[in-house]
Design a protein around this motif. Structure first.
Motif, PDB file in Angstrom:
ATOM      1  N   ASN A  32       0.822  -1.222   0.000  1.00  0.00           N
ATOM      2  CA  ASN A  32       0.000   0.000   0.000  1.00  0.00           C
ATOM      3  C   ASN A  32       0.851   1.266   0.000  1.00  0.00           C
ATOM      4  OD1 ASN A  32      -2.803  -0.225  -0.287  1.00  0.00           O
ATOM      5  ND2 ASN A  32      -3.033  -1.073   1.759  1.00  0.00           N
ATOM      6  N   HIS A  33       1.681   1.420  -1.000  1.00  0.00           N
ATOM      7  CA  HIS A  33       2.554   2.592  -1.094  1.00  0.00           C
ATOM      8  C   HIS A  33       1.723   3.835  -1.369  1.00  0.00           C
ATOM      9  CE1 HIS A  33       5.640   5.059  -3.520  1.00  0.00           C
ATOM     10  NE2 HIS A  33       5.917   5.189  -2.240  1.00  0.00           N
ATOM     11  N   ARG A  34       1.739   4.791  -0.446  1.00  0.00           N
ATOM     12  CA  ARG A  34       1.033   6.057  -0.584  1.00  0.00           C
ATOM     13  C   ARG A  34       2.050   7.182  -0.444  1.00  0.00           C
ATOM     14  NH1 ARG A  34      -2.097   2.742  -1.867  1.00  0.00           N
ATOM     15  NH2 ARG A  34      -4.245   2.399  -1.140  1.00  0.00           N
ATOM     16  N   PRO A  35       2.649   7.629  -1.557  1.00  0.00           N
ATOM     17  CA  PRO A  35       3.736   8.623  -1.473  1.00  0.00           C
ATOM     18  C   PRO A  35       3.347   9.878  -0.712  1.00  0.00           C
ATOM     19  CG  PRO A  35       3.567   7.736  -3.698  1.00  0.00           C
ATOM     20  CD  PRO A  35       2.381   7.216  -2.947  1.00  0.00           C
ATOM     21  N   PRO A  88       9.843   4.308   0.428  1.00  0.00           N
ATOM     22  CA  PRO A  88      10.099   3.067  -0.303  1.00  0.00           C
ATOM     23  C   PRO A  88      11.066   2.127   0.412  1.00  0.00           C
ATOM     24  CG  PRO A  88      10.046   4.904  -1.815  1.00  0.00           C
ATOM     25  CD  PRO A  88       9.999   5.495  -0.429  1.00  0.00           C
ATOM     26  N   VAL A 128       1.576  -6.878  -3.174  1.00  0.00           N
ATOM     27  CA  VAL A 128       2.121  -5.660  -3.754  1.00  0.00           C
ATOM     28  C   VAL A 128       1.634  -5.550  -5.190  1.00  0.00           C
ATOM     29  CG1 VAL A 128       4.292  -6.759  -4.493  1.00  0.00           C
ATOM     30  CG2 VAL A 128       4.207  -4.275  -4.139  1.00  0.00           C
ATOM     31  N   GLY A 129       1.267  -4.342  -5.602  1.00  0.00           N
ATOM     32  CA  GLY A 129       0.881  -4.112  -6.977  1.00  0.00           C
ATOM     33  C   GLY A 129       2.111  -3.962  -7.856  1.00  0.00           C
ATOM     34  N   ASP A 176       2.431  -2.073 -10.358  1.00  0.00           N
ATOM     35  CA  ASP A 176       2.656  -0.661 -10.624  1.00  0.00           C
ATOM     36  C   ASP A 176       3.309   0.047  -9.441  1.00  0.00           C
ATOM     37  OD1 ASP A 176       0.405  -1.029  -9.060  1.00  0.00           O
ATOM     38  OD2 ASP A 176      -0.785   0.546 -10.027  1.00  0.00           O
ATOM     39  N   GLU A 177       2.887  -0.284  -8.208  1.00  0.00           N
ATOM     40  CA  GLU A 177       3.483   0.400  -7.058  1.00  0.00           C
ATOM     41  C   GLU A 177       4.909  -0.082  -6.809  1.00  0.00           C
ATOM     42  OE1 GLU A 177       1.376  -0.158  -3.398  1.00  0.00           O
ATOM     43  OE2 GLU A 177       1.154  -2.328  -3.671  1.00  0.00           O
ATOM     44  N   ALA A 217       6.910   2.047  -9.089  1.00  0.00           N
ATOM     45  CA  ALA A 217       6.976   3.433  -8.617  1.00  0.00           C
ATOM     46  C   ALA A 217       7.851   3.580  -7.384  1.00  0.00           C
ATOM     47  CB  ALA A 217       5.568   3.948  -8.316  1.00  0.00           C
ATOM     48  N   ALA A 218       7.761   2.617  -6.461  1.00  0.00           N
ATOM     49  CA  ALA A 218       8.492   2.728  -5.199  1.00  0.00           C
ATOM     50  C   ALA A 218       9.931   2.249  -5.319  1.00  0.00           C
ATOM     51  CB  ALA A 218       7.770   1.932  -4.109  1.00  0.00           C
TER      52      ALA A 218
END
Length: 372
Positions: A199-202, A211, A226-227, A229-230, A233-234
């Protein structure tokens, strides 16, 4: 959805399947599309990744507990009552007389859409004060699975300390038994299997360490969601194989690939075993009503099937079906399909599964499930 009285539904001494720790907030959603500056009215609902998982699992027939802190205010009352109404045990939620319950506002469109707005009013919230000293271990260690997410770690230094303490990797002798076993067992004496959704929420992190912190926490978990895409991104990782190479520690790694499905890596022989090849299961086609809450619902479906000791492919398919139930309604939570109904769909051969098309109302036993 049908709900019951949580006070009557829970025996204090009965075992719990899943304990979920994390902040839930009162959510205000516009009654029509538009900029937050232009919307005249909002509908009140609830939001919280971990409590969403607890509610979905409770609706699917599992015993769940939500552990958190809320303010001694009306919004705290609402959260406890709303989440408890799904059948979740909320007795471990603590009231904080000095800090408020968190709230947030969002626009009515897709979170990924241009112009989507989210305003959080959670700084200094009651949940941000969760720490090792005020969250009793007995509340968290009471289930077969402890479900956590990276959102909690971003709330405060105290919350990060709590997460780091809970996810400290035990000695090799206390690792979970193989993921392919009939049912998940405890990770050690008194330690449940630890499930972690990255659940990465920058926007929640106050600096650039998010990250790295999330990667370290994921390495301490037994089961990680984990997605794809995330992860890119992370961590700059592209593809399921690269993600698994960076996360060899978890017994089970679930890489969510959106409409493309999900790939799961499961260690073959416990802590000393080799990493198994990824098992991929595509998503069915879904007529999406609102693209919110699908990740939490997927985790709930996968955990439900894990508790039942189902095969990895079937765990993925149950995750897809739980996500499809949420995607075909306006809100983050809904009544999942009956277990027998979901089991019938999960048992379809690959060709029939690939022809599934799920639209609004598909979860009812009397509904015809369409094929392409």
């Amino acid at each position: 959805m049908t709900t019951g009285s949580p006070a009557a539904a829970h025996d204090a001494d009965a075992p719990v399947d899943v304990v979920c720790l994390g902040e839930s907030m009162v959510t205000f959603v516009p009654t029509r599309p538009g900029r937050l500056a232009d919307v005249p009215a909002f509908a009140r609902t609830i939001g919280g990744a971990e409590s969403n998982v607890a509610c979905a699992l409770a609706a699917a027939g599992h015993r769940t507990r939500w552990v958190s802190r809320v303010g001694a205010d009306g919004f705290g009352d609402h959260l406890i009552e709303a989440i408890g109404s799904y059948g979740v045990d909320v007795r471990a939620v603590r009231r904080d007389p000095e800090r408020p319950t968190g709230v947030y506002f969002r626009t009515a469109d897709d979170r990924a859409a241009d112009g989507h707005e989210v305003l959080y009013y959670r700084a200094g919230s009651a949940a941000s004060a969760m720490a090792p000293a005020n969250v009793p271990r007995r509340d968290l260690w009471a289930g077969r699975i402890l479900h956590l997410s990276g959102i909690t770690a971003a709330l405060s230094e105290d919350c990060l300390a709590l997460m780091s303490d809970l996810m400290a990797r035990p000695s090799p002798d206390h690792r979970p038994s193989p993921s392919r076993s009939a049912a998940p067992l405890l990770g050690g004496p008194g330690r449940p299997l630890v499930s972690f959704d990255v659940n990465h929420r920058p926007g929640l992190w106050r600096d650039a360490v998010g990250p790295r912190v999330l990667l370290e926490l994921a390495r301490g978990a037994d089961l990680v969601f984990v997605g794809e895409d995330e992860a890119e991104a992370a961590w700059g990782l592209r593809g399921a194989d690269a993600i698994r190479a960076a996360l060899p520690e978890p017994e089970v790694l679930v890489v969510k690939r959106g409409a493309a499905g999900a790939t799961v890596f499961a260690r073959e022989d416990g802590a000393a075993g080799a990493m198994g090849a990824g098992c991929h299961a595509p998503s069915p086609r879904v007529d999406v009503v609102a693209p919110v809450g699908a990740g939490d619902a997927f985790a709930a479906g996968f955990l439900s099937a894990t508790l039942r000791g189902l095969a990895v492919r079937d765990r993925i398919r149950h995750g897809h079906l739980m996500a499809a139930a949420v995607l075909t309604v306006p809100g983050d939570l809904t009544q999942p399909p009956a277990r027998a109904h979901a089991d019938r769909l999960v048992a379809l051969d690959d060709t029939a599964w690939g022809r599934l098309r799920l639209g609004p109302g598909w979860t009812g036993d009397d509904q015809e499930v369409r094929t392409r």
